[in-house]
Design a protein around this motif. Structure first.
Motif: not given
Length: 389
Positions: A258-269
């Protein structure tokens, strides 16, 4: 210690986002456990002593200090950054670490540099708390991180839509013996067992169910589930009493995924949150006190401002909540959500040496940054209307 392949993916992504080396990143089940490991290694290497931190924070940010056998000492914060004010910081031979808290995600490089200089003047560490701004670090003028150790959270209501997980960055330039002790301890952490993994997997569903129960029933059910280990709260009862709920551990493969999945979109967040913050800054800076360190836009986990007085802050929270907006009270009271016994934390409410901090605690209101610009405009209008009524 064997690692799941997701661990390497996560540390590589953390390194890519921060311009650091994956070898200097270590994963933990919660950020507080990483801090416990760091402070425990520090105490064992250099003896008992003080960690200078702040009471404008959560109890879980101080629990690791206590559990590690060190003594929290509280400094005043600056209204501009809501981090320790370098002009009012006192360190001495007993100081083992100074904590740079990037409160709400306000990262002020100048503050970080001055706190590091003060820490180094007495041989102490600068420990950065980036719980509110995962993958963001205070930087030196050459772009390198200022901290000796930096802690990041993937926990509940933090920057990314995760609920569990944390990461610790250990500066490769740290004293080699101390660095080796910290790295060895982090490397040796066991992975969470099946019960905690199941609690993490079930958390969102549990929260949805609990939120549908009547208020009194929800609290009782939550308490019962917590007592048997089926529910993992954001702050456990023991964590308001100076302890930690579990030994330090690494995340399960599921949590790391779940951490990896979230990091993929962290820039957009971050970009969406920064847009929302910019709307708040534009709409509120002329009617309330906004920390200057935010600037025109910043990817904050929540947007803080200070009402004219405590009564107004309370009224704003009530009225905005009644209007359907998710308004927070971080960190009211100090050491949020308030320790069972402040003395356990070495804190005396009303301490004149913390008058500035306690004034800010009494007046703080914070707004959601996940809502988007259109909703932020409605919240701005509601705040301005409430202030004028």
């Amino acid at each position: 210690m064997s690692r799941h392949p997701q661990d390497a993916t996560a540390t590589r992504m953390l390194a890519d986002r921060t311009g650091t080396d994956p070898a200097d990143w270590f994963l933990v089940f919660k950020a507080r456990y990483g801090m416990e490991v760091v402070f425990r290694a520090l105490a064992e290497a250099r003896g008992a002593g003080d960690v200078v931190t702040q009471v404008f924070t959560c109890s879980t940010a101080v629990d690791p200090v206590l559990v590690a056998g060190l003594r929290p000492v509280y400094a005043e914060v600056s209204p501009a950054t809501v981090a320790i004010d370098p002009d009012r910081l006192a360190v001495g031979p007993a100081t083992r670490a100074v904590v740079l808290q990037n409160t709400f995600g306000i990262v002020d490089d100048a503050t970080g540099l001055r706190l590091r200089a003060a820490a180094r003047s007495v041989g102490a560490l600068l420990v950065e708390d980036s719980a509110h701004c995962v993958t963001r670090l205070a930087r030196d003028t050459d772009g390198s991180p200022v901290a000796d150790v930096s802690s990041h959270s993937f926990g509940v209501e933090k920057m990314l839509p995760t609920r569990f997980g944390g990461a610790v960055w250990v500066n490769p330039a740290l004293d080699p013996a101390l660095r080796a002790a910290i790295v060895s301890a982090l490397d040796a952490l066991p992975v969470v067992g099946a019960r905690l993994d199941l609690a993490a997997r079930s958390f969102r569903t549990q929260v949805r169910v609990l939120n549908r129960l009547p208020g009194g029933a929800a609290g009782k059910v939550r308490g019962a589930l917590t007592a048997v280990g089926a529910y993992e709260p954001a702050i456990a009862p023991v964590e308001n009493r100076g302890g930690l709920a579990h030994p330090a551990q690494r995340p399960s493969a599921w949590v790391t995924g779940r951490m990896v999945d979230a990091l993929r979109s962290s820039g957009d967040v971050e970009a969406r949150r920064a847009d929302t913050v910019a709307e708040y800054v534009r709409g509120l800076s002329d009617v309330v006190e906004v920390p200057a360190g935010i600037g025109e836009r910043a990817p904050l986990v929540r947007f803080p401002f200070f009402a004219p007085d405590a009564a107004t802050a309370d009224r704003l929270v009530r009225e905005l909540t009644a209007a359907g907006f998710y308004v927070g009270k971080w960190y009211r009271p100090a050491l949020f959500p308030g320790p069972d016994d402040p003395a356990v934390y070495g804190y005396t409410p009303g301490d004149p040496a913390l008058a500035t901090t306690e004034d800010l605690v009494a007046r703080v209101v914070n707004l959601p940054t996940t809502v988007g610009v259109a909703t932020a405009r409605r919240i701005v209008e509601a705040v301005r209307s409430a202030l004028s009524s």
